[in-house]
Design an enzyme around this catalytic site. Structure first.
Site, PDB file in Angstrom:
ATOM      1  CE1 TYR A 182     -35.447   9.965  27.791  1.00  0.00           C
ATOM      2  CE2 TYR A 182     -35.332   8.857  29.918  1.00  0.00           C
ATOM      3  CZ  TYR A 182     -34.858   9.805  29.034  1.00  0.00           C
ATOM      4  OH  TYR A 182     -33.781  10.581  29.384  1.00  0.00           O
ATOM      5  CG  ASP A 229     -22.318   8.654   5.224  1.00  0.00           C
ATOM      6  OD1 ASP A 229     -21.158   8.241   5.396  1.00  0.00           O
ATOM      7  OD2 ASP A 229     -22.575   9.698   4.596  1.00  0.00           O
TER       8      ASP A 229
END
Length: 346
Positions: free
Chosen positions: A162, A77
């Site tokens: 990508y 987080d």
């Protein structure tokens, strides 16, 4: 469904720590430092006297002469990540997190874009602002008209998972730099060659076929898909030098292209590699399944003028030197793997 980039939030960070930059011999955190490019980036900073810290989701597969921290950037987080980064007190953070080909859009987004977005959020919460050098890719631009040089002013139109995920990451860094939330430099890197080239790469595949016949006196047969592309190849050590230069260059809201400024036929690259090996070989090009011989030309050449101006950088190594050094390292690794003591684990 793949979501768009998350907004960068949080308070404006403090002023940069005094003495930051590569000449200050400060601490450098290299995210993805155990990867192909990351290892050379670490070595380049260490050679300048910096303390290098490698950050990765897993411990390095091979020993590295630096302190290594296992950290899942995407899975931590924001506030915890900011605290962990703050505790390291880095002067520079290099984002060399990448991914492999063959993933879906969602998988590529999670592996490539999400870590960068989480990192940006964490940087805005740190007590001091480290320089952020983000390694993007020229594949963020998508198809390029043959005969042209691609640069920061071009409109990106990526046509691969990508390219799309790398573009989202790079644009988030550029946006954060433009808004004054981070001190960033984005390097859009072209095709990379040189020592340490992964075995799954084109040259890695060629090396595997060459090494199968090494010392037998027979001709190697190297079968590849049709080599029609023209690409800009830059040595990995020159890329690492560009990263070091970017660590003390002014922050920029425009991406900087890193290449050799030359579009080289890929067949020429393969021929140079075979020549460096000294192994007799014959290249057989096969058309890719389901593709016709026609179609657009695959072309890439990077405009490196901004890199000269903004970073004071330019490539130093020739393509011949780069592929020769690549072969030498692959051959040494092959000899190490195939010696009896190593096969037996002794």
């Amino acid at each position: 469904m793949v979501n768009g980039p998350e907004p960068i939030h949080g308070p404006r960070p403090a002023e940069p720590r005094p003495g930051a930059g590569p000449d200050a011999q400060g601490r450098v955190l290299v995210l993805g430092g155990a990867g192909y490019v990351g290892r050379h980036v670490c070595a380049a900073f260490a050679a300048r006297g910096h303390e290098v810290v490698v950050v990765g989701r897993r411990p390095p597969e091979e020993p590295m002469p630096y302190r290594c921290v296992t950290l899942d950037v995407a899975g931590t987080d924001t506030r915890t990540l900011a605290g962990l980064l703050d505790s390291e007190r880095p002067d520079t953070v290099v984002n060399a997190i990448g991914s492999i080909w063959g993933r879906t859009d969602a998988q590529m987004w999670s592996a490539t874009a999400v870590p960068t977005l989480r990192l940006l959020d964490a940087l805005t919460l740190m007590s001091a602002t480290p320089r952020l050098v983000h390694l993007g890719s020229v594949l963020e631009y998508g198809p390029v008209p043959p005969g042209t040089s691609i640069g920061g002013g071009a409109t990106p139109r990526p046509d691969t998972a990508y390219g799309r995920s790398k573009l989202a990451a790079s644009e988030a860094v550029l946006r954060g730099t433009r808004d004054g939330l981070v001190e960033g430099v984005v390097l859009r890197v072209s095709n990379v060659s040189g020592p340490g080239t992964p075995r799954i790469s084109l040259l890695g595949q060629v090396a595997e076929r060459l090494l199968m016949t090494a010392g037998t006196g027979t001709e190697a047969v190297v079968e590849l898909s049709r080599l029609r592309a023209h690409r800009d190849y830059v040595d990995v050590r020159d890329v690492a030098a560009a990263v070091v230069a970017a660590a003390c260059a002014p922050a920029s809201a425009e991406p900087v292209g890193i290449g050799r400024g030359e579009a080289v036929p890929v067949r020429e690259l393969v021929d140079l590699f075979i020549e460096a090996s000294g192994i007799p070989a014959r290249v057989v090009e096969r058309p890719a399944p389901g593709r016709e011989f026609g179609g657009r030309e695959d072309w890439l050449r990077v405009d490196i003028a901004p890199a000269r101006t903004l970073l004071g950088w330019e490539p130093r190594r020739s393509l011949k030197e780069s592929v020769s050094d690549c072969w030498q390292e692959m051959a040494r690794a092959h000899r190490f793997r195939t010696t009896p003591s190593n096969r037996s684990g002794g």
